[in-house]
Design an enzyme around this catalytic site. Structure first.
Site, PDB file in Angstrom:
ATOM      1  N   SER A   6      13.460  -6.509 -14.231  1.00 33.14           N
ATOM      2  CA  SER A   6      14.590  -6.575 -15.170  1.00 33.14           C
ATOM      3  C   SER A   6      14.966  -8.040 -15.370  1.00 33.14           C
ATOM      4  CB  SER A   6      15.770  -5.834 -14.534  1.00 33.14           C
ATOM      5  OG  SER A   6      16.956  -6.034 -15.275  1.00 33.14           O
ATOM      6  N   TYR A  59      21.836  -4.293  -7.235  1.00 30.82           N
ATOM      7  CA  TYR A  59      20.829  -3.963  -8.260  1.00 30.82           C
ATOM      8  C   TYR A  59      19.924  -5.171  -8.490  1.00 30.82           C
ATOM      9  CZ  TYR A  59      18.753  -2.538 -12.728  1.00 30.82           C
ATOM     10  OH  TYR A  59      17.863  -2.218 -13.724  1.00 30.82           O
TER      11      TYR A  59
HETATM   12  P1  NDP Z   1      17.123   6.055 -17.233  1.00 34.93           P
HETATM   13  O1  NDP Z   1      18.320   6.321 -16.384  1.00 34.93           O
HETATM   14  O2  NDP Z   1      17.110   6.592 -18.611  1.00 34.93           O
HETATM   15  O3  NDP Z   1      15.812   6.568 -16.485  1.00 34.93           O
HETATM   16  C1  NDP Z   1      15.648   6.429 -15.112  1.00 34.93           C
HETATM   17  C2  NDP Z   1      14.483   7.285 -14.679  1.00 34.93           C
HETATM   18  O4  NDP Z   1      14.305   7.112 -13.276  1.00 34.93           O
HETATM   19  C3  NDP Z   1      14.726   8.765 -14.932  1.00 34.93           C
HETATM   20  O5  NDP Z   1      13.564   9.353 -15.454  1.00 34.93           O
HETATM   21  C4  NDP Z   1      15.021   9.311 -13.559  1.00 34.93           C
HETATM   22  O6  NDP Z   1      14.512  10.647 -13.429  1.00 34.93           O
HETATM   23  C5  NDP Z   1      14.210   8.372 -12.685  1.00 34.93           C
HETATM   24  N1  NDP Z   1      14.705   8.387 -11.315  1.00 34.93           N
HETATM   25  C6  NDP Z   1      15.908   7.999 -10.827  1.00 34.93           C
HETATM   26  N2  NDP Z   1      15.971   8.259  -9.514  1.00 34.93           N
HETATM   27  C7  NDP Z   1      14.782   8.835  -9.167  1.00 34.93           C
HETATM   28  C8  NDP Z   1      14.240   9.341  -7.967  1.00 34.93           C
HETATM   29  N3  NDP Z   1      14.929   9.328  -6.804  1.00 34.93           N
HETATM   30  N4  NDP Z   1      12.992   9.868  -7.983  1.00 34.93           N
HETATM   31  C9  NDP Z   1      12.286   9.905  -9.141  1.00 34.93           C
HETATM   32  N5  NDP Z   1      12.743   9.443 -10.313  1.00 34.93           N
HETATM   33  C10 NDP Z   1      13.980   8.911 -10.309  1.00 34.93           C
HETATM   34  O7  NDP Z   1      16.959   4.477 -17.228  1.00 34.93           O
HETATM   35  P2  NDP Z   1      15.796   3.530 -17.810  1.00 34.93           P
HETATM   36  O8  NDP Z   1      14.783   4.286 -18.525  1.00 34.93           O
HETATM   37  O9  NDP Z   1      16.476   2.416 -18.484  1.00 34.93           O
HETATM   38  O10 NDP Z   1      15.194   2.961 -16.445  1.00 34.93           O
HETATM   39  C11 NDP Z   1      13.811   2.821 -16.209  1.00 34.93           C
HETATM   40  C12 NDP Z   1      13.574   1.543 -15.443  1.00 34.93           C
HETATM   41  O11 NDP Z   1      13.868   0.425 -16.271  1.00 34.93           O
HETATM   42  C13 NDP Z   1      14.434   1.375 -14.204  1.00 34.93           C
HETATM   43  O12 NDP Z   1      13.660   0.850 -13.159  1.00 34.93           O
HETATM   44  C14 NDP Z   1      15.481   0.356 -14.637  1.00 34.93           C
HETATM   45  O13 NDP Z   1      16.023  -0.338 -13.561  1.00 34.93           O
HETATM   46  C15 NDP Z   1      14.647  -0.505 -15.549  1.00 34.93           C
HETATM   47  N6  NDP Z   1      15.372  -1.344 -16.484  1.00 34.93           N
HETATM   48  C16 NDP Z   1      16.118  -0.774 -17.485  1.00 34.93           C
HETATM   49  C17 NDP Z   1      16.822  -1.573 -18.362  1.00 34.93           C
HETATM   50  C18 NDP Z   1      17.696  -1.005 -19.421  1.00 34.93           C
HETATM   51  O14 NDP Z   1      18.490  -1.770 -19.991  1.00 34.93           O
HETATM   52  N7  NDP Z   1      17.598   0.275 -19.741  1.00 34.93           N
HETATM   53  C19 NDP Z   1      16.765  -3.040 -18.266  1.00 34.93           C
HETATM   54  C20 NDP Z   1      15.928  -3.519 -17.209  1.00 34.93           C
HETATM   55  C21 NDP Z   1      15.256  -2.700 -16.365  1.00 34.93           C
HETATM   56  P3  NDP Z   1      15.238  11.851 -12.642  1.00 34.93           P
HETATM   57  O15 NDP Z   1      16.701  11.572 -12.624  1.00 34.93           O
HETATM   58  O16 NDP Z   1      14.857  13.060 -13.434  1.00 34.93           O
HETATM   59  O17 NDP Z   1      14.603  11.834 -11.281  1.00 34.93           O
END
Ligand code: NDP
Length: 247
Positions: free
Chosen positions: A143, A156
């Site tokens: 990120s 974070y």
């Molecule tokens: P979302 O919250 O939309 O998606 C997060 C995903 O992670 C979900 O599919 C969720 O699935 C999964 N997840 C969370 N906890 C678990 C777990 N214990 N086991 C398996 N899966 C898990 O956020 P984003 O799509 O934005 O996030 C994706 C990545 O991008 C992350 O690593 C985030 O830190 C990173 N990121 C995002 C940014 C943004 O602005 N959106 C900026 C920079 C980085 P479920 O809950 O079904 O398990």
């Protein structure tokens, strides 16, 4: 001519929403075979059905990335069903911002478990297969928060700095097996990421910021495509990007 993606066996963690879900659609349209992991299996199954209707090949595997054995099972499913694993997109993540003096130690644990240990479990599960294949590509999602530290973002940001450190270490260790490693570090992208902040004011502030600046998750999917579609001798080590309006 090959696009470098068609027919590749690609595992995506956190594929039930946001960046992972969008990238699954994007890569499926480019011909990838997808193994999709997350905890919300209904959402994964809906996505699989949608991709299959469009002629794609995908399977859903219930995966909590904080459970080492579930991450191992996710990767094993790819190998058992499709004979190999070409790419791991280590994407699952959680952002729960708060000031340190709020002492939200459970949330610190959550972020360390998902963002840091989850990423490591993915690497641990996939590496032996990729070493045996002498090919593979691991993409870890960091990120902008992996490059700087913001108020209420200490833990974070620490996890995302750690993802970059681990990825760089990995990159330097896997030369002899021809493995590629990529770090993708996005700025604000409109997903469900800000929904998990329990501090009311901080959460509202983040959501307002995202409303003003965030770009769509297709920005990320295009970058994954770019990294994967390079010739085998080219390894895109890291891409840092932001919405043009984000400071
Ligand atoms: P979302 O919250 O939309 O998606 C997060 C995903 O992670 C979900 O599919 C969720 O699935 C999964 N997840 C969370 N906890 C678990 C777990 N214990 N086991 C398996 N899966 C898990 O956020 P984003 O799509 O934005 O996030 C994706 C990545 O991008 C992350 O690593 C985030 O830190 C990173 N990121 C995002 C940014 C943004 O602005 N959106 C900026 C920079 C980085 P479920 O809950 O079904 O398990």
């Amino acid at each position: 001519m090959s696009n470098g993606i068609s027919g590749k066996v690609i595992v995506i963690t956190g594929a039930s929403s946001g960046l992972g879900e969008c990238t699954a659609r994007h890569l499926s349209a480019l011909g990838a075979i997808l193994i999709l992991g997350a905890r919300r299996t209904e959402r994964l199954q809906t996505l699989v059905t949608e991709l299959e209707k469009q002629g794609g090949k995908a399977i859903a595997v219930a995966t909590d990335v904080t459970r080492k054995e579930q991450v191992e099972a996710l990767i094993k499913t790819a190998v058992e069903k499709f004979g190999r694993v070409d790419v791991l997109l280590n994407n699952a993540g959680l952002m729960q911002q708060s000031r340190l003096d709020s002492l939200k130690t459970d949330e610190w644990d959550n972020m360390i478990d998902v963002n840091l240990k989850g990423t490591l479990y993915g690497i641990a599960a996939v590496l032996p297969y990729m070493q045996a294949q002498k090919s593979g590509h691991i993409i870890n999602v960091s990120s902008v928060a992996g490059h700087k530290v913001t108020p209420a973002g200490s833990v974070y940001c620490a996890t995302k700095h750690a993802v970059r450190a681990i990825s760089e270490g990995l990159r330097s260790e896997v030369k002899e097996w021809n493995l590629r490693t990529t770090i993708i570090s996005p700025g604000a992208v409109a997903t469900e990421l800000t929904d998990h902040i329990t501090e009311k004011e901080i959460g509202q502030g983040m959501r307002d910021f995202y409303k003003q600046h965030a770009v769509g998750p297709d920005s990320f999917a295009r970058i994954v495509e770019f990294a994967l579609s390079q010739p085998a001798e080219v390894d895109i080590n890291e891409i840092l990007y932001r919405p043009t309006s984000q400071e």
